[in-house]
Scaffold this motif. Structure first.
Motif, PDB file in Angstrom:
ATOM      1  N   SER A   1     -17.058  -9.731  -9.175  1.00 51.75           N
ATOM      2  CA  SER A   1     -18.306 -10.415  -8.849  1.00 51.75           C
ATOM      3  C   SER A   1     -19.132  -9.522  -7.941  1.00 51.75           C
ATOM      4  O   SER A   1     -18.620  -8.580  -7.323  1.00 51.75           O
ATOM      5  CB  SER A   1     -18.035 -11.763  -8.163  1.00 51.75           C
ATOM      6  N   LEU A   2     -20.444  -9.819  -7.827  1.00 56.71           N
ATOM      7  CA  LEU A   2     -21.323  -9.013  -6.990  1.00 56.71           C
ATOM      8  C   LEU A   2     -20.946  -9.135  -5.515  1.00 56.71           C
ATOM      9  O   LEU A   2     -21.010  -8.172  -4.753  1.00 56.71           O
ATOM     10  CB  LEU A   2     -22.782  -9.450  -7.192  1.00 56.71           C
ATOM     11  N   GLU A   3     -20.528 -10.340  -5.109  1.00 60.24           N
ATOM     12  CA  GLU A   3     -20.180 -10.566  -3.701  1.00 60.24           C
ATOM     13  C   GLU A   3     -18.858  -9.891  -3.340  1.00 60.24           C
ATOM     14  O   GLU A   3     -18.662  -9.461  -2.204  1.00 60.24           O
ATOM     15  CB  GLU A   3     -20.093 -12.063  -3.422  1.00 60.24           C
ATOM     16  N   PHE A   4     -17.942  -9.815  -4.316  1.00 61.40           N
ATOM     17  CA  PHE A   4     -16.629  -9.233  -4.058  1.00 61.40           C
ATOM     18  C   PHE A   4     -16.350  -8.111  -5.062  1.00 61.40           C
ATOM     19  O   PHE A   4     -15.633  -8.319  -6.052  1.00 61.40           O
ATOM     20  CB  PHE A   4     -15.539 -10.298  -4.133  1.00 61.40           C
ATOM     21  N   PRO A   5     -16.904  -6.920  -4.837  1.00 57.86           N
ATOM     22  CA  PRO A   5     -16.544  -5.766  -5.688  1.00 57.86           C
ATOM     23  C   PRO A   5     -15.096  -5.389  -5.415  1.00 57.86           C
ATOM     24  O   PRO A   5     -14.752  -4.926  -4.326  1.00 57.86           O
ATOM     25  CB  PRO A   5     -17.522  -4.682  -5.234  1.00 57.86           C
ATOM     26  N   LEU A   6     -14.230  -5.600  -6.389  1.00 55.99           N
ATOM     27  CA  LEU A   6     -12.794  -5.537  -6.142  1.00 55.99           C
ATOM     28  C   LEU A   6     -12.273  -4.138  -5.870  1.00 55.99           C
ATOM     29  O   LEU A   6     -11.125  -3.974  -5.460  1.00 55.99           O
ATOM     30  CB  LEU A   6     -12.052  -6.165  -7.327  1.00 55.99           C
ATOM     31  N   ALA A   7     -13.105  -3.118  -6.097  1.00 53.75           N
ATOM     32  CA  ALA A   7     -12.687  -1.766  -5.741  1.00 53.75           C
ATOM     33  C   ALA A   7     -12.844  -1.510  -4.241  1.00 53.75           C
ATOM     34  O   ALA A   7     -12.317  -0.530  -3.709  1.00 53.75           O
ATOM     35  CB  ALA A   7     -13.506  -0.741  -6.521  1.00 53.75           C
ATOM     36  N   SER A   8     -13.547  -2.414  -3.548  1.00 49.46           N
ATOM     37  CA  SER A   8     -13.806  -2.252  -2.116  1.00 49.46           C
ATOM     38  C   SER A   8     -12.624  -2.749  -1.300  1.00 49.46           C
ATOM     39  O   SER A   8     -12.145  -3.866  -1.478  1.00 49.46           O
ATOM     40  CB  SER A   8     -15.068  -3.028  -1.728  1.00 49.46           C
ATOM     41  N   SER A   9     -12.140  -1.916  -0.374  1.00 49.24           N
ATOM     42  CA  SER A   9     -11.041  -2.334   0.495  1.00 49.24           C
ATOM     43  C   SER A   9     -11.460  -3.479   1.403  1.00 49.24           C
ATOM     44  O   SER A   9     -10.654  -4.363   1.729  1.00 49.24           O
ATOM     45  CB  SER A   9     -10.545  -1.147   1.325  1.00 49.24           C
ATOM     46  N   GLN A  10     -12.719  -3.513   1.808  1.00 49.56           N
ATOM     47  CA  GLN A  10     -13.201  -4.602   2.662  1.00 49.56           C
ATOM     48  C   GLN A  10     -13.159  -5.936   1.918  1.00 49.56           C
ATOM     49  O   GLN A  10     -12.742  -6.952   2.479  1.00 49.56           O
ATOM     50  CB  GLN A  10     -14.636  -4.308   3.122  1.00 49.56           C
ATOM     51  N   ALA A  11     -13.575  -5.929   0.653  1.00 49.40           N
ATOM     52  CA  ALA A  11     -13.529  -7.159  -0.141  1.00 49.40           C
ATOM     53  C   ALA A  11     -12.093  -7.623  -0.339  1.00 49.40           C
ATOM     54  O   ALA A  11     -11.789  -8.816  -0.254  1.00 49.40           O
ATOM     55  CB  ALA A  11     -14.211  -6.932  -1.492  1.00 49.40           C
TER      56      ALA A  11
END
Length: 407
Positions: A382-392
């Motif tokens: 999803s735009l709010e949770f880009p799953l490649a991001s460690s923060q997300a």
């Protein structure tokens, strides 16, 4: 002679919505009874805020102060009373201290097939309906189609043991369709025969992932795949062992962070380690911490005096108090996977409401579940949770962990 069933389990509702209700159990004792009672209370979405219990090995008296979970809309107190009564030993036949703590017959496994139009939060909403109807979800298989439809296969057991009746099956499907409304397409329930064994099969984890998820030591690195949140690792748990205060029992003085299912985790661990609790008191939470006094003994009636046994007991109890659940986000080929692990009793029962809490957390984050199996959730981007991001990924782990622990 016996006492009326109504006097075995008593429920006194709080006079206000914020005042705890009091559950009293007065019945013959059996191994693991406290664990079985706390499991049922947890299944009904209740927190134990205080507790007192005592037993002489033949008869027990338990008082628990409980409040509903914020995510539970209602509590069927009469059904709770009946479920608690069902695990209490019969008072009409002779009873013995070492009688088994679980029913000999295994509950029948049913398959509920639910087809509907897909939307965010649908899996949790369906799970909530089944939970309120007193079903235990053993396994789920989610299959999403390109045309926006989803087929949910729920492998369930019935807490009321009435699913073999046509009326119970029809009422369950009617309730599912009524609550989920216009998104519903079809619903049917049948016994889960051997032809569905392939759908219930467990899939193995890669060795590196299994080591990180189930390793006894918490990882030091702080990356997106960490098992526990920083908030959890900062919690402390202390256990003092005293063999001087009581001539017949070992006293455990415990202080640890408050969390959902804490009392169940401690009693489950004691049950699996063959430790009997003769008297216990769990105090109200103070600044997020609880104090507990447990007078224990071994199955042979002796105190725990061996230093090695004391060390092993304290280790297992601390393990459950500090991290009873493991949560991590990892990759599975091109997919992003949320893994949740929880301990299982020696009788094979897992922790109640794990699937309910995980789907609730993901719904609150607005994250879609593409597929799910054995507490393995394939997450949709999803735009709010880009799953490649460690923060997300950290946010997902944190939210799921807090929901599971009741924080």
């Amino acid at each position: 002679m016996g006492i009326p069933c109504d006097d075995i389990v008593l429920v006194q509702l709080g006079s206000t919505p914020t005042e705890p209700s009091v559950v009293t159990v007065n019945c013959p004792d059996k191994n693991g009874l406290g664990c079985d009672l706390c499991r049922i209370i947890l299944e009904f979405g209740l927190f134990i805020v205080r507790g007192d219990f005592s037993t002489d090995g033949r008869w027990c008296y338990i008082v628990l102060w409980v409040v509903p979970d914020a995510s539970s809309d209602k509590v069927d107190w009469e059904s709770l009373k009946n479920r608690l009564l069902s695990v209490c030993p019969s008072i009409l036949v002779p009873y013995y201290f070492n009688q088994p703590s679980s029913n000999s017959s295994k509950p029948s496994l049913y398959l509920l097939k639910y087809c509907c139009v897909d939307r965010k939060g649908l899996l949790h909403d369906a799970t909530k309906v089944l939970t309120e109807l007193e079903f235990t979800i053993q396994r789920v298989k989610v299959m999403t189609t390109p045309d926006g439809r989803v087929l949910d296969l729920f492998f369930i057991t019935d807490g009321l043991e009435l699913l073999h009746t046509k009326q119970r099956r029809e009422e369950t499907c009617e309730h599912m369709i009524a609550v989920l409304g216009e998104y519903s397409i079809s619903c049917e329930i049948q016994l889960a025969g051997p032809e569905y064994e392939s759908l219930q099969a467990f899939t193995s984890l890669p060795p590196a992932v299994a080591e990180e998820l189930f390793g006894s030591e918490l990882p030091d690195k702080e990356d997106f795949s960490r098992v526990l949140s920083t908030e959890v690792t900062q919690n402390k748990a202390s256990i003092t062992v005293d063999n001087l205060l009581s001539p017949a029992h070992t006293l455990l003085q415990i202080k640890c962070a408050d969390q959902k299912g804490l009392f169940y985790d401690i009693l489950r661990t004691s049950k699996d380690l063959n430790i009997q609790i003769a008297y216990g008191r769990i105090s109200s939470s103070v600044k997020g911490y609880r104090n507990m006094d447990l007078f224990i003994r071994q199955t042979d009636g002796k105190k725990v005096v061996d230093p090695k046994q004391q060390t092993a007991l304290c280790f297992h109890l601390k393990e459950e108090m500090l991290h009873p659940l493991r949560v991590m986000v990892t990759n599975r080929g091109p997919d992003t996977e949320l893994l949740v692990a929880n301990p299982v009793e020696l009788c094979g029962k897992g922790r109640p409401r794990v699937f309910y809490d995980v789907t609730l957390a993901l719904k609150a984050l607005g994250i879609c579940i593409f597929s799910w199996e054995v507490y393995r959730f394939l997450l949709d981007e999803s735009l709010e949770f880009p799953l490649a991001s460690s923060q997300a990924r950290n946010r997902i782990v944190e939210k799921v962990k807090k929901t599971l622990m009741g924080w």
